[in-house]
Write a protein that holds these residues in place. Sequence first.
Motif: not given
Lengths: 322, 322, 322, 322
Positions: C72, C140, C260, D290, D292-294
């Motif tokens: 992340r 985010f 992706f 976001f 998929l990567l948690g």
Amino acid sequence: MTTSEETGSGPTTDQRPGATSPGDQLRRLLVDEAPCVLMGVHDGLSARIAVEEGFRALWASGLCISTALGVRDSDEASWTQLLNSVESMVDNTRVPVLVDGDTGHGNFNTARRFAGRAERIGAAGVCFEDKTFPKMNSFFGVGHELVPVAEFCGKIKACKDGQQDPGFVVVARTESFIAGQGVDEAVARAEAYAAAGADAIFVHSRQPTAVEIAAFSARWHGGVPIVIAPTTYHRTTLDEFHQLGVGGVIWANQSMRAAFSAMRKACRDMRSSGVISGVEEEIASLKEIFALLGYEDLEREERRYASFDPPVLSTVTGGNAP
Amino acid sequence: MTTSEETGSGPTTDQRPGATSPGDQLRRLLVDEAPCVLMGVHDGLSARIAVEEGFRALWASGLCISTALGVRDSDEASWTQLLNSVESMVDNTRVPVLVDGDTGHGNFNTARRFAGRAERIGAAGVCFEDKTFPKMNSFFGVGHELVPVAEFCGKIKACKDGQQDPGFVVVARTESFIAGQGVDEAVARAEAYAAAGADAIFVHSRQPTAVEIAAFSARWHGGVPIVIAPTTYHRTTLDEFHQLGVGGVIWANQSMRAAFSAMRKACRDMRSSGVISGVEEEIASLKEIFALLGYEDLEREERRYASFDPPVLSTVTGGNAP
Amino acid sequence: MTTSEETGSGPTTDQRPGATSPGDQLRRLLVDEAPCVLMGVHDGLSARIAVEEGFRALWASGLCISTALGVRDSDEASWTQLLNSVESMVDNTRVPVLVDGDTGHGNFNTARRFAGRAERIGAAGVCFEDKTFPKMNSFFGVGHELVPVAEFCGKIKACKDGQQDPGFVVVARTESFIAGQGVDEAVARAEAYAAAGADAIFVHSRQPTAVEIAAFSARWHGGVPIVIAPTTYHRTTLDEFHQLGVGGVIWANQSMRAAFSAMRKACRDMRSSGVISGVEEEIASLKEIFALLGYEDLEREERRYASFDPPVLSTVTGGNAP
Amino acid sequence: MTTSEETGSGPTTDQRPGATSPGDQLRRLLVDEAPCVLMGVHDGLSARIAVEEGFRALWASGLCISTALGVRDSDEASWTQLLNSVESMVDNTRVPVLVDGDTGHGNFNTARRFAGRAERIGAAGVCFEDKTFPKMNSFFGVGHELVPVAEFCGKIKACKDGQQDPGFVVVARTESFIAGQGVDEAVARAEAYAAAGADAIFVHSRQPTAVEIAAFSARWHGGVPIVIAPTTYHRTTLDEFHQLGVGGVIWANQSMRAAFSAMRKACRDMRSSGVISGVEEEIASLKEIFALLGYEDLEREERRYASFDPPVLSTVTGGNAP
């Protein structure tokens, strides 16, 4: 010496048959030995030498690794650079390595990631300290600041919750004394850290005697071992530490400091004399180095593996599905 | 562009204004000093110490870097691991670093990539030797094999054709003597390597005296400097090497060997005595280490940069497009 | 020190003969092009593709590098891991690369070290943002916090004071809008950052239109170029940004997002069909990949360098000492 | 298909309770699934996507990792660089990863070191091929050369003898067909490799149909599974491979090739249109990334770990020694 299985208590009561993870080994040493010495090392060579000389556990010192890299112990090396050096230690030895994780390199998440990679590459445990990031080495300067207790407890808990091997060790180091706090603060913090899951408490001091350690030890009832690093109070013996109830003694940086002075002396002598021969008697021979690193093993293996004729296959019936 | 041979004054006649690349500096030292000493180092700390003690050039030794990593000098460390250690040296010093590139780690292409990354991270030059890959350290065992001359010449030429900085140095090392060949082979190979573009010839010997070096030197008319590493013939002085016409003398591994014996002694003393204080007098103090690494500089910079109030902007007319 | 406005000729008036450092190139593009586009990339391949398709400058995106590493964008990758990916970009292209330095990974000192290594490996510049460490990706969540202005100014100044190449670019990115602040705050911060030495101001916004950019641009008189990343306000054209006086437009993550979705689609199709052939038409052929990466060049070089017979040495008079 | 437990023989009869090492998992898949698909990946992101889409095993492709790094599949990346990419895959997924070890990067010793580090960082196995080092990608050019059988057998045996986890998988890949040899040579080599300890045989072919695989399979009685990579013979279905007795099918590079073409198309479209919005519909949203990567996990954990108040310690009697 009794094993933890026999005593039946504490963090070493892992009942998994044949549990022999590096963390398990370190746990046992912290409880069984009296006390366990962790020799501070900074690279693959210093690790090999320490083990060859009989040390049964290693401390991957942040100060020493940083110094070997030529940088300051103030988070100048990245956390993956530090762990690359740890890999050199782990790959070359069979004793448990406790890794200096400094302040955790940010927050609970970076600390957890550091611990996770340390575990994955074969370290026995990590140690985090309760100072602010970026840190300054505890032996330098004044004004060392502590993070709030609850913030540091979260860091410890995140690491404990995240470990794969239940034996992996997380040590909480309190810099209360370094920060000028008294024994009340040190003990209160240590108790909170142990309650948050820490497997041992490293209480740091830079006094010329073990006075702060003694004060802490007398008050300590946290149920997990005490770890110390007597860099400045170096006259105290292991027996004395044992009587204080200390479980682990880190000889943190003496090997690196020995290397430092020897390299400086060799450079100076050679530079001033213009010839090598003056230092030749004082330094290890290449033969000794080849012996420690197993060059002859490689020669033997070369004969074994450079070319191998497998035995003729027995007659196999059936196809490739077993 | 005229070559240095045409201008008649060697590789230091670079006329670029202010040419000060690491390669340029190393070139000058190899010709100007009498002879230039390159101190062998293995990490950022040994590099800092060597420079502090007055050495003006460094040798990033493959043997020493490998040993520090805890592995054997037989291509056990990857070429990027070796260069990571070189980065620690270059980042922490201002003197030119010549990098031991072993055999080039494969073929002309891997050698060229190694040289390219070495140049990019600030090394002054690389040195490749004419043995087969994977190599064995020249001081260990017998049966060292040489690659064909034309193959090694291609490796040298590929590196020379690929370098960005015209000053970057490529040294060709012949292991003829190590492989049991005579001076004819050594000279013939060296001449071919120089003709292929090598900026200097490293002629290696493991005799107890400089006899092979003297024989080579008497025959050498290749137009580029000779470099040597008197590890075994350590009684010969720099003056004697100067009279033999040697341009560069590498003290390849004495610093590491000094560190090795000092670390072993410290470990042994502490292990047997159970206390640190016995070695305390013999090892560098933390204060000395902090001094070499500039901890006080960081403290000063902290005061300067932790918080900075820029001057009020002068009234600016016009927009952001110039 | 006079600013570029006072001399009346902007940051591209470098009078050094032949100044062509990556930083110099980026500086020129930020002023000359109208505006300059920096294509966001995440590894050596995406960098090669972007350059092949005509982009003249690259953005080494922290979000995209982190995503490629599988982690992340919250300082989960170490700063050296990020720069290792940057090395893959720089080594494989000839256009300037601006590196996303996030918040600087700690304090002025870690930011300075990050910038120093970025410069050393050949990047054109770095960009730091004024959020707290560890950061969270700006797209985010809520609750993004800014550091005090003077702290961030110190970070910028430390980097500017430390750079070796005067052309190296340090961009200051303000997250004022992301943090919910208004244009007053954004402009005040940007002015302070420019006064502290920033070579450009990256003003970040996550609005669906360029309204915040327009507001900022109308107020901006700081003398250095504006850089933006229209990830959310993606309908605005380059012409419109040009009219707003924007110098650099970062297309930050579209290439990674294209990769992706394509990888996910290929995986899904193959997984459900149990055969490759369905996707074969949609994906690049190996031949195309070999072409971009220059496999045929290597084949040619193999013929040139695998074996090389140097020309016979001209008769050389004189020895090896110049 | 029977499992190794049922047949009671071979290296898969690990009787450790709950044996779940990555190698154990891969072993089971190669025998149990019909056949097992290993999805080729090149970084942490492609690995995460493949697992999200349901793949139960991964292939860490040397070609794809090299391509992502921007270099050629001809040993241009160092073996530690390759393994750093593998770490990104292993750290981010829970399925077994088989690592492409190319030719072993030198000799039995470098191969063994590569395998050792792969095992340590959590890979399930490695695969080595019987070509000369440095290698060229099997799909490019002609003149691929094989090493002597006994040399390659020594390499396999050294790795098998050196592994820590008995479940760790070593796959031997024969390039007999790539080198223009016939099925006799391929089978003879495969038998020798299996006799030397290989846990599976990867037989490589670049024909447009599975003809070579069928020929090999019909002759194969070596007792270990066959693994293939139908890059060129991509029309053959898994069912057909199952009937040929294939245990593992590697879809080696389709994900990378999908990424390649998508990145190129996005770059081209954006470059020609001067605006992002045209590609916005075709590329993954940040929200998907976001997810998929948690990122939301991190937000939750932030609430849990940023600050933690441990429960009040129960009254502890006794000291710190358990």
